[in-house]
Design an enzyme around this catalytic site. Structure first.
Site, PDB file in Angstrom:
ATOM      1  N   PRO A  11      35.105  44.550  36.838  1.00  0.00           N
ATOM      2  CA  PRO A  11      35.519  44.562  35.403  1.00  0.00           C
ATOM      3  C   PRO A  11      36.901  44.260  34.937  1.00  0.00           C
ATOM      4  CG  PRO A  11      35.126  46.713  36.426  1.00  0.00           C
ATOM      5  CD  PRO A  11      34.701  45.543  37.349  1.00  0.00           C
ATOM      6  N   ASN A  12      37.175  43.643  33.919  1.00  0.00           N
ATOM      7  CA  ASN A  12      38.445  43.488  33.080  1.00  0.00           C
ATOM      8  C   ASN A  12      39.309  42.208  33.871  1.00  0.00           C
ATOM      9  OD1 ASN A  12      38.465  45.567  31.272  1.00  0.00           O
ATOM     10  ND2 ASN A  12      38.551  46.952  33.167  1.00  0.00           N
ATOM     11  N   ARG A  19      46.242  40.118  30.691  1.00  0.00           N
ATOM     12  CA  ARG A  19      46.175  41.687  31.093  1.00  0.00           C
ATOM     13  C   ARG A  19      47.270  41.834  31.835  1.00  0.00           C
ATOM     14  NH1 ARG A  19      42.202  43.986  35.714  1.00  0.00           N
ATOM     15  NH2 ARG A  19      42.719  46.173  35.435  1.00  0.00           N
ATOM     16  N   TYR A  24      49.816  41.822  37.222  1.00  0.00           N
ATOM     17  CA  TYR A  24      48.737  40.875  37.723  1.00  0.00           C
ATOM     18  C   TYR A  24      49.193  39.234  37.555  1.00  0.00           C
ATOM     19  CZ  TYR A  24      45.535  44.899  37.433  1.00  0.00           C
ATOM     20  OH  TYR A  24      45.160  46.132  37.675  1.00  0.00           O
ATOM     21  N   ASN A  75      36.622  41.369  44.754  1.00  0.00           N
ATOM     22  CA  ASN A  75      37.450  42.073  43.989  1.00  0.00           C
ATOM     23  C   ASN A  75      36.740  43.135  42.860  1.00  0.00           C
ATOM     24  OD1 ASN A  75      39.645  43.271  42.244  1.00  0.00           O
ATOM     25  ND2 ASN A  75      40.471  41.484  41.927  1.00  0.00           N
ATOM     26  N   ALA A  78      38.257  48.068  38.956  1.00  0.00           N
ATOM     27  CA  ALA A  78      38.192  49.647  38.972  1.00  0.00           C
ATOM     28  C   ALA A  78      36.917  50.375  39.450  1.00  0.00           C
ATOM     29  CB  ALA A  78      38.249  50.055  37.371  1.00  0.00           C
ATOM     30  N   HIS A  81      37.414  52.175  42.764  1.00  0.00           N
ATOM     31  CA  HIS A  81      37.582  53.466  43.181  1.00  0.00           C
ATOM     32  C   HIS A  81      36.699  54.518  42.781  1.00  0.00           C
ATOM     33  CE1 HIS A  81      41.434  51.322  43.372  1.00  0.00           C
ATOM     34  NE2 HIS A  81      41.463  50.931  42.025  1.00  0.00           N
ATOM     35  N   GLU A 100      37.233  43.252  50.723  1.00  0.00           N
ATOM     36  CA  GLU A 100      37.691  43.760  49.597  1.00  0.00           C
ATOM     37  C   GLU A 100      38.986  43.035  49.261  1.00  0.00           C
ATOM     38  OE1 GLU A 100      38.082  47.953  49.913  1.00  0.00           O
ATOM     39  OE2 GLU A 100      39.460  47.970  48.249  1.00  0.00           O
ATOM     40  N   HIS A 102      42.175  42.628  46.513  1.00  0.00           N
ATOM     41  CA  HIS A 102      42.981  42.941  45.186  1.00  0.00           C
ATOM     42  C   HIS A 102      44.364  42.109  44.971  1.00  0.00           C
ATOM     43  CE1 HIS A 102      40.663  46.562  44.860  1.00  0.00           C
ATOM     44  NE2 HIS A 102      40.713  46.739  46.258  1.00  0.00           N
ATOM     45  N   ILE A 103      44.413  41.886  43.808  1.00  0.00           N
ATOM     46  CA  ILE A 103      45.680  41.085  43.543  1.00  0.00           C
ATOM     47  C   ILE A 103      46.905  41.897  43.655  1.00  0.00           C
ATOM     48  CG2 ILE A 103      46.783  40.027  41.593  1.00  0.00           C
ATOM     49  CD1 ILE A 103      43.863  39.508  40.382  1.00  0.00           C
ATOM     50  N   SER A 104      46.832  42.958  42.929  1.00  0.00           N
ATOM     51  CA  SER A 104      47.871  43.847  43.210  1.00  0.00           C
ATOM     52  C   SER A 104      47.872  44.774  44.468  1.00  0.00           C
ATOM     53  CB  SER A 104      47.966  44.829  42.151  1.00  0.00           C
ATOM     54  OG  SER A 104      46.627  45.722  41.995  1.00  0.00           O
ATOM     55  N   ARG A 109      50.637  51.740  43.882  1.00  0.00           N
ATOM     56  CA  ARG A 109      50.241  52.089  42.131  1.00  0.00           C
ATOM     57  C   ARG A 109      50.169  53.404  41.988  1.00  0.00           C
ATOM     58  NH1 ARG A 109      46.821  47.633  39.697  1.00  0.00           N
ATOM     59  NH2 ARG A 109      47.462  48.631  37.916  1.00  0.00           N
TER      60      ARG A 109
HETATM   61  C1  DQA Z   1      42.491  45.289  40.838  1.00  0.00           C
HETATM   62  C2  DQA Z   1      43.183  46.845  41.175  1.00  0.00           C
HETATM   63  C3  DQA Z   1      42.455  47.786  40.525  1.00  0.00           C
HETATM   64  O1  DQA Z   1      43.057  49.041  40.783  1.00  0.00           O
HETATM   65  C4  DQA Z   1      42.147  47.357  39.140  1.00  0.00           C
HETATM   66  O2  DQA Z   1      41.359  48.593  38.604  1.00  0.00           O
HETATM   67  C5  DQA Z   1      41.800  46.132  38.889  1.00  0.00           C
HETATM   68  C6  DQA Z   1      42.276  45.135  39.418  1.00  0.00           C
HETATM   69  C7  DQA Z   1      43.398  44.328  41.407  1.00  0.00           C
HETATM   70  O3  DQA Z   1      42.970  42.989  41.715  1.00  0.00           O
HETATM   71  O4  DQA Z   1      44.789  44.506  41.908  1.00  0.00           O
HETATM   72  O5  DQA Z   1      40.899  45.806  37.912  1.00  0.00           O
HETATM   73  O6  DQA Z   1      41.285  45.313  41.704  1.00  0.00           O
END
Ligand code: DQA
Length: 146
Positions: A11-12, A19, A24, A75, A78, A81, A100, A102-104, A109
């Site tokens: 998502p997102n 965003r 990101y 990826n 959210a 979590h 797994e 993640h960009i960040s 965080r």
């Molecule tokens: C994310 C980190 C997640 O905590 C967040 O909800 C995202 C992006 C990342 O790629 O850093 O949507 O997965």
């Protein structure tokens, strides 16, 4: 023969570019897809790149990976979590390796991002390298699926 790798996005992530660019970066998901396809071509991997905002669709795609993919870079956004369903789906497709992504750097965080529901089910975790996290995951999948 080239191996197929699924790159799945939750998502997102369709909002990348607009965003929270301070977190990101400015690249869109289409930019990241193009980079994954180019890196995949160099590694001898065929990339099947997808995004959904829906948890059940991500579950379905993990199941599909069991028949069609040598590995998955994931990826989960959210849902990382929160999702027992994604944890179970990753376990259900064992031994297909899932990484797994993640960009960040989620550990730098908010505290709610420090816990990953899927981390115990995956082969490994790559986070914090911006969009390059995806490329690192493809390199790792190339190595571990040899
Ligand atoms: C994310 C980190 C997640 O905590 C967040 O909800 C995202 C992006 C990342 O790629 O850093 O949507 O997965």
């Amino acid at each position: 023969m080239s191996k197929t790798i699924f790159v799945l996005n939750g998502p997102n992530l369709n909002m990348l570019g607009k965003r929270e660019p301070g977190i990101y970066g400015g690249k869109t998901l289409a930019d990241i897809e193009a980079e994954c396809i180019a890196a995949g071509a160099e590694l001898g991997l065929t990339i099947d790149f997808r995004q959904s905002n829906h948890e059940g669709t991500l579950v379905d795609w993990l199941h599909e990976a069991a028949d069609k993919a040598a590995g998955v870079a994931f990826n989960a956004g959210a849902y990382t979590h929160t999702s027992v369903a994604l944890h179970d789906a990753i376990r259900a497709i064992s031994p297909i390796p899932v990484i797994e992504v993640h960009i960040s750097n989620v550990h730098a965080r908010e505290e709610f991002r420090h816990k990953s529901m899927i981390a115990p089910a995956v082969k490994g975790v790559i986070c914090g390298f911006g969009p390059h996290s995806y490329i690192l995951a493809l390199q790792a999948l190339k190595t571990i699926t040899q």
